[in-house]
Design an enzyme around this catalytic site. Structure first.
Site, PDB file in Angstrom:
ATOM      1  N   ASP A  51       0.832  -1.201   0.000  1.00 25.62           N
ATOM      2  CA  ASP A  51       0.000   0.000   0.000  1.00 25.62           C
ATOM      3  C   ASP A  51       0.867   1.251   0.000  1.00 25.62           C
ATOM      4  O   ASP A  51       0.363   2.374  -0.093  1.00 25.62           O
ATOM      5  CB  ASP A  51      -0.999   0.000   1.154  1.00 25.62           C
ATOM      6  CG  ASP A  51      -0.352  -0.134   2.525  1.00 25.62           C
ATOM      7  OD1 ASP A  51       0.892  -0.177   2.601  1.00 25.62           O
ATOM      8  OD2 ASP A  51      -1.104  -0.212   3.519  1.00 25.62           O
ATOM      9  N   SER A  52       2.194   1.054   0.049  1.00 29.88           N
ATOM     10  CA  SER A  52       3.142   2.160  -0.149  1.00 29.88           C
ATOM     11  C   SER A  52       3.010   2.741  -1.559  1.00 29.88           C
ATOM     12  O   SER A  52       3.561   3.813  -1.845  1.00 29.88           O
ATOM     13  CB  SER A  52       4.579   1.691   0.087  1.00 29.88           C
ATOM     14  OG  SER A  52       4.834   0.462  -0.568  1.00 29.88           O
ATOM     15  N   ASP A  90      -0.913  -6.106  -0.077  1.00 35.12           N
ATOM     16  CA  ASP A  90      -1.425  -5.496   1.147  1.00 35.12           C
ATOM     17  C   ASP A  90      -2.939  -5.320   1.081  1.00 35.12           C
ATOM     18  O   ASP A  90      -3.469  -4.824   0.066  1.00 35.12           O
ATOM     19  CB  ASP A  90      -0.803  -4.107   1.356  1.00 35.12           C
ATOM     20  CG  ASP A  90       0.505  -4.154   2.100  1.00 35.12           C
ATOM     21  OD1 ASP A  90       0.734  -5.108   2.862  1.00 35.12           O
ATOM     22  OD2 ASP A  90       1.306  -3.206   1.936  1.00 35.12           O
ATOM     23  N   LYS A 120      -1.218  -9.499   2.770  1.00 33.85           N
ATOM     24  CA  LYS A 120      -0.568  -9.058   4.001  1.00 33.85           C
ATOM     25  C   LYS A 120      -1.512  -8.148   4.757  1.00 33.85           C
ATOM     26  O   LYS A 120      -2.227  -7.332   4.145  1.00 33.85           O
ATOM     27  CB  LYS A 120       0.755  -8.340   3.725  1.00 33.85           C
ATOM     28  CG  LYS A 120       1.487  -7.895   5.002  1.00 33.85           C
ATOM     29  CD  LYS A 120       2.934  -7.526   4.726  1.00 33.85           C
ATOM     30  CE  LYS A 120       3.105  -6.203   4.035  1.00 33.85           C
ATOM     31  NZ  LYS A 120       2.642  -5.032   4.847  1.00 33.85           N
ATOM     32  N   GLU A 122      -1.976  -5.773   8.549  1.00 28.98           N
ATOM     33  CA  GLU A 122      -1.299  -5.150   9.680  1.00 28.98           C
ATOM     34  C   GLU A 122      -2.065  -5.389  10.980  1.00 28.98           C
ATOM     35  O   GLU A 122      -3.289  -5.268  11.018  1.00 28.98           O
ATOM     36  CB  GLU A 122      -1.163  -3.636   9.459  1.00 28.98           C
ATOM     37  CG  GLU A 122      -0.247  -3.255   8.309  1.00 28.98           C
ATOM     38  CD  GLU A 122      -0.091  -1.749   8.171  1.00 28.98           C
ATOM     39  OE1 GLU A 122      -0.577  -0.997   9.057  1.00 28.98           O
ATOM     40  OE2 GLU A 122       0.517  -1.305   7.176  1.00 28.98           O
ATOM     41  N   GLU A 189       8.561  -4.238  11.283  1.00 27.34           N
ATOM     42  CA  GLU A 189       9.027  -2.959  10.755  1.00 27.34           C
ATOM     43  C   GLU A 189       9.491  -2.022  11.864  1.00 27.34           C
ATOM     44  O   GLU A 189       8.767  -1.769  12.814  1.00 27.34           O
ATOM     45  CB  GLU A 189       7.919  -2.278   9.938  1.00 27.34           C
ATOM     46  CG  GLU A 189       8.353  -0.940   9.354  1.00 27.34           C
ATOM     47  CD  GLU A 189       7.404  -0.373   8.319  1.00 27.34           C
ATOM     48  OE1 GLU A 189       7.673   0.734   7.822  1.00 27.34           O
ATOM     49  OE2 GLU A 189       6.395  -1.034   8.009  1.00 27.34           O
TER      50      GLU A 189
END
Length: 271
Positions: A51-52, A90, A120, A122, A189
């Site tokens: 999502d970066s 993501d 992925k 979070e 991270e």
């Protein structure tokens, strides 16, 4: 012979074998077909459609604005280029938090519409229900702990996480919970290297670090950062392997100059 040189297609099983044999795992981001093809051909094991993309592709300040439809678009482009690596996508902000049914539907859309291999997500114990529901559908899940960019407004800063024991203990518990639920790997991270080493050694599944020291089972970077395409972003954990910003800037200036000088195209470049 190493595991990663033997395989034609990287799978979650292969990644587990690499962890078991002490072979380091290489992971990079990609968001489009051309870049993904280069990354894959260079031998990267895991290709993250992060999502970066919200930051490096769309120019947003955070990862929060990117939508599920946009993530599927980027993932589809990457999947069409990749022949060897495991493609992880993501789940974007708002597509899974607080609603496990929505989380499952989001994961299913990514898998069906992009052809990706895994997702992925979070968070730790607070998203356990969503992780479980996604896994019951047969979708591989990678966890993400430590600095979780989708929670930036909660943290208020991109500083190192889990420096204090209370947060460090929660991270340990979250990591074990994600493994217990059935995640095939976890990203850590921007946490202290000693804590990352402890977590990596305590888990049987692969641990991928970004700003988490050398003792993780693998490493991940954003490709625009490690290639020096972005200017001004140089955190301690980033090793810049090229300065493509400078190279591209010079090439484009030469192109403009040649046009102005009427030297491009020349006779050899005409039909």
């Amino acid at each position: 012979m190493s595991v990663h040189k033997e395989v034609k297609r990287v799978t979650t099983h292969i990644l587990q074998e690499m962890k078991n044999r002490g072979e380091k795992i290489a992971m990079l981001t990609a968001y489009d077909y051309s870049m993904a093809a280069i990354v894959d051909e260079a031998g990267v094991d895991i290709i993250l459609v992060g999502d970066s993309a919200s930051n490096v592709m769309a120019g947003h300040e955070t990862t929060l604005p990117i939508t599920l439809d946009q993530m599927i678009y980027h993932a589809s482009s990457v999947v069409r280029a990749v022949k060897r690596g495991l493609v992880v996508v993501d789940l974007p902000f708002g597509s899974y938090q607080g609603n496990s049914k929505e989380a499952l539907n989001s994961a299913i859309r990514i898998m069906k519409e992009s052809g990706a291999h895994s997702i992925k997500i979070e968070g730790g114990v607070e998203i356990a229900e969503s992780v479980s529901r996604i896994l019951t559908a047969g979708i591989p899940v990678m966890g993400h702990l430590g600095l979780t960019p989708q929670s930036i407004y909660k943290f208020g800063t991109y500083t190192v996480r889990a420096k204090h024991e209370t947060e460090a203990q929660k991270l340990r518990e979250d990591a074990l919970k994600l493994q217990e639920l059935g995640c095939f790997a976890v990203v850590l991270e921007k946490i202290p290297a000693a804590l990352a080493k402890e977590v990596s050694e305590s888990l049987s599944i692969p641990v991928i670090g970004i700003g988490a020291g050398s003792h993780c089972d693998g490493q991940v970077l954003v490709i625009h950062d490690m290639l020096g395409i972005n200017k001004g972003f140089k955190p301690r954990f980033l090793r810049q392997y090229a300065n493509l910003n400078e190279i591209m800037h010079g090439a484009i200036k030469s192109y403009v100059s040649d046009i102005r000088a009427k030297s491009f195209p020349n006779e050899k470049e005409e039909y």
